[in-house]
Enzyme design. Sequence first.
Site, mmCIF file in Angstrom:
data_model
loop_
_atom_site.group_PDB
_atom_site.id
_atom_site.type_symbol
_atom_site.label_atom_id
_atom_site.label_comp_id
_atom_site.label_asym_id
_atom_site.label_seq_id
_atom_site.Cartn_x
_atom_site.Cartn_y
_atom_site.Cartn_z
ATOM 1 N N HIS A 37 -1.143 2.941 35.174
ATOM 2 C CA HIS A 37 -1.493 4.300 34.741
ATOM 3 C C HIS A 37 -0.367 4.842 33.882
ATOM 4 C CE1 HIS A 37 -3.633 8.161 35.249
ATOM 5 N NE2 HIS A 37 -2.437 8.723 35.361
ATOM 6 N N ASP A 39 1.108 8.002 31.902
ATOM 7 C CA ASP A 39 1.006 9.469 31.808
ATOM 8 C C ASP A 39 1.626 9.983 30.521
ATOM 9 O OD1 ASP A 39 1.459 9.520 35.297
ATOM 10 O OD2 ASP A 39 -0.296 10.278 34.213
ATOM 11 N N HIS A 70 -3.624 8.369 30.476
ATOM 12 C CA HIS A 70 -3.960 9.736 30.881
ATOM 13 C C HIS A 70 -3.316 10.706 29.884
ATOM 14 C CE1 HIS A 70 -3.372 12.964 34.283
ATOM 15 N NE2 HIS A 70 -4.157 13.395 33.303
ATOM 16 N N MET A 72 -2.294 14.087 28.846
ATOM 17 C CA MET A 72 -2.099 15.469 29.268
ATOM 18 C C MET A 72 -1.595 16.242 28.045
ATOM 19 S SD MET A 72 -0.494 14.671 33.007
ATOM 20 C CE MET A 72 -0.151 12.952 32.610
ATOM 21 N N GLY A 181 0.263 12.517 44.467
ATOM 22 C CA GLY A 181 0.498 12.591 45.919
ATOM 23 C C GLY A 181 -0.299 11.566 46.694
ATOM 24 N N GLY A 201 2.250 6.789 41.972
ATOM 25 C CA GLY A 201 3.518 6.562 41.283
ATOM 26 C C GLY A 201 4.631 6.426 42.304
HETATM 27 C C1 DX5 Z 1 1.229 13.833 37.184
HETATM 28 C C2 DX5 Z 1 0.718 12.464 36.781
HETATM 29 C C3 DX5 Z 1 0.603 11.527 37.952
HETATM 30 C C4 DX5 Z 1 1.909 11.231 38.610
HETATM 31 C C5 DX5 Z 1 1.680 10.457 39.894
HETATM 32 O O1 DX5 Z 1 1.044 14.704 36.122
HETATM 33 O O2 DX5 Z 1 -0.542 12.569 36.184
HETATM 34 O O3 DX5 Z 1 0.045 10.292 37.495
HETATM 35 O O4 DX5 Z 1 2.720 10.477 37.804
HETATM 36 O O5 DX5 Z 1 2.299 11.167 40.843
HETATM 37 P P1 DX5 Z 1 2.817 10.596 42.247
HETATM 38 O O6 DX5 Z 1 4.251 10.227 42.026
HETATM 39 O O7 DX5 Z 1 2.614 11.733 43.160
HETATM 40 O O8 DX5 Z 1 1.965 9.402 42.590
HETATM 41 ZN ZN ZN Z 2 -1.699 10.685 35.597
#
Ligand code: DX5
Ligand code: ZN
Length: 220
Positions: A37, A39, A70, A72, A181, A201
Amino acid sequence: MPSALDLILAPSILAGDHAALSGSAKIVEESGLKWIHLDIMDGHFVPNLSFGPQTIAALRKTSNLFFDTHLMLDNPHLYVEVFAQAGADLISIHVEPNYDIQATLSKIRSYDCQTGIVLNPNTPAQAVEKYLTQVDLVLIMTVQPGFGGQKFQHQMLSKMKTIHTWRKQQNLNFRLEVDGGIDLETASLCKANGVDTFVAGTSFFKAENKKAFVEKITQP
Ligand code: DX5
Ligand code: ZN
């Protein structure tokens, strides 16, 4: 009511080693996983910056993983081409910013990328209902996007159930993904509500025994 799809874990490289991201991708690959994934953050839609298409292109040269990308971004429609050309396999876009979502989903597909639609914790499930027949994946954020290591928002469980129910009722087979989370405990709560694709993550990269972690998350 679990999903009928096979379960996938997509570790978020945001929690990896930013001085050696290809090494973090290698760790994912050596854990026997197929997805990673990625980000992408613009500092506008989310109050953080991560990395851009050049980093993705460099990772593409060193990894055969499926790049679950992803976006954002405030203007994701302006970046579809550059991320598709960098090597994204799936591009997911948020429903919140003001742009032509329909046209952007078609544009993603025109580059032979799979499509995803993403909704933030405060966005109701109804906001993505009209896109369900055009996407390969729906991503439900279980934290406010921008940073890893946040606390899972349990109130998102009902949203998972709603979208999973729509998927069954309409006989659709998009993937249902959660992000933020996610650990062994929260993943099992999501599984029970129809989730089949898990972004992790912090919990993945902190796990002592990654193989055991992967086993537990991806067992039905
Ligand atoms: C947050 C990202 C998530 C993040 C994962 O904006 O989209 O993918 O990296 O978070 P944790 O570390 O909580 O798995
Ligand atoms: Zn993400």
